[in-house]
Design an enzyme around this catalytic site. Sequence first.
Site, mmCIF file in Angstrom:
data_model
loop_
_atom_site.group_PDB
_atom_site.id
_atom_site.type_symbol
_atom_site.label_atom_id
_atom_site.label_comp_id
_atom_site.label_asym_id
_atom_site.label_seq_id
_atom_site.Cartn_x
_atom_site.Cartn_y
_atom_site.Cartn_z
ATOM 1 N N CYS A 11 -34.414 15.328 -54.383
ATOM 2 C CA CYS A 11 -33.811 16.624 -53.096
ATOM 3 C C CYS A 11 -33.735 16.187 -52.053
ATOM 4 C CB CYS A 11 -35.259 17.246 -53.409
ATOM 5 S SG CYS A 11 -34.978 18.855 -52.309
ATOM 6 N N CYS A 14 -34.744 18.826 -47.188
ATOM 7 C CA CYS A 14 -34.786 18.223 -46.267
ATOM 8 C C CYS A 14 -34.506 16.750 -45.200
ATOM 9 C CB CYS A 14 -36.487 18.030 -45.630
ATOM 10 S SG CYS A 14 -36.978 19.333 -46.401
ATOM 11 N N CYS A 355 -29.455 31.789 -34.346
ATOM 12 C CA CYS A 355 -29.852 29.873 -35.283
ATOM 13 C C CYS A 355 -28.486 29.310 -35.438
ATOM 14 C CB CYS A 355 -29.722 31.047 -36.979
ATOM 15 S SG CYS A 355 -28.663 31.864 -37.906
#
Length: 396
Positions: A11, A14, A355
């Site tokens: 993964c 991040c 954002c």
Amino acid sequence: MICDHFDAGRCRSCSWLGTPYDAQLVAKQRQVEDLLRGHRVAWDAPVASPQLGFRNKAKMVVHGTVAEPTLGILNPAGAGIDLRDCPLHTAGIRTALPVLAAFVTRAALTPYDVPSRSGELKHLLVTESPDGELMVRFVLRSQEPVARIRKHLPWLQAELPEVVVASVNLQPEHKAVLEGEREIPLSRQETLTMRLTGLALHLRPQSFFQTNTPMAAELYRLGREWVAAVSPRSVWDLYSGVGGFALAIAGTGADVTGIEISREAVASATLSSMEMGSMEMGSMEMGSMEMGPTETGAAGQGAVRFEAGDATAYAVGSTAPPDLVVVNPPRRGIGPELAGWLESSGVGHVLYSSCNAQTLAKDLDAMPSLRAVRGRLLDMFPNTAHYEVLTLLERA
């Protein structure tokens, strides 16, 4: 932060995990300052986030088999990668996910297989409140498994008494869309209460809420503080969501109108406002200030109302502007029409929560009469390139 999934290459969500956290904050602050350099913003120090255990919502793709389901993501070949121990999630979510995997087996919920377009259970969506309560949503291709979910739900609630809200979402289409329009309630309770910074915000299954609880609390606290400093009598909260900014700002004494396109969010915000309005004066605290009724307009407390509608259409169609406008748009920003209205409206102040600093910069360029006098970065999404920026604009 150490993550076995990242180190093994399973993964890479991040993407900044290999960068020291202090360096992450410096890089983000530098990027937003560069994008807004022409606006001479007075920057406060960035607000750091916990690196672990901050994410209050798990969006888990379900794959594998009934006997051995995976909860996590898909690899490029379409196979499941199990991330039920992801360290970003809150402790309650990490505890819940193995139990939910067992529930998939117990209720014989066939995981959806993307390549073959077969199976039923597409996603598990789990949200934890600051009180430790859970909302669990099963995203299905059809209603076929609903009866089995209902049958075995008592087992799940016995194993996980923290589950207070449960529902099924139907997403029948084969496309990369997380959820569909139809929601089927499974529990008597239909809202999850998010208590933070003196607010009790009701969250319905299809309502949006910031995924980083500590940063959400700080965002609403700062918004209230900055608005209190300019003392507006009337405020519009455009893109008001479940009412975080609106209900926080009502504590300054301003009358607030919240406009939100999602009727689910409006229902959530209205319920929160009604509950707060039934409380005794001083029964809730917001930082160093007290919050009393929100609907009655008691001393020191503004009246609040929420309305479902398009933010731009509401502003453009209005006859008179408020003293201050709050905007908290999606990543695309507020766009030229709303920016143009704000520029010509005579509104004295705008509180802009963004954002995406690229669209923020574009929107600010379209409002030259409103200068950004204050700004602060909140690290809503640590270990990634994303963040939230709060700016206060003042008419020159």
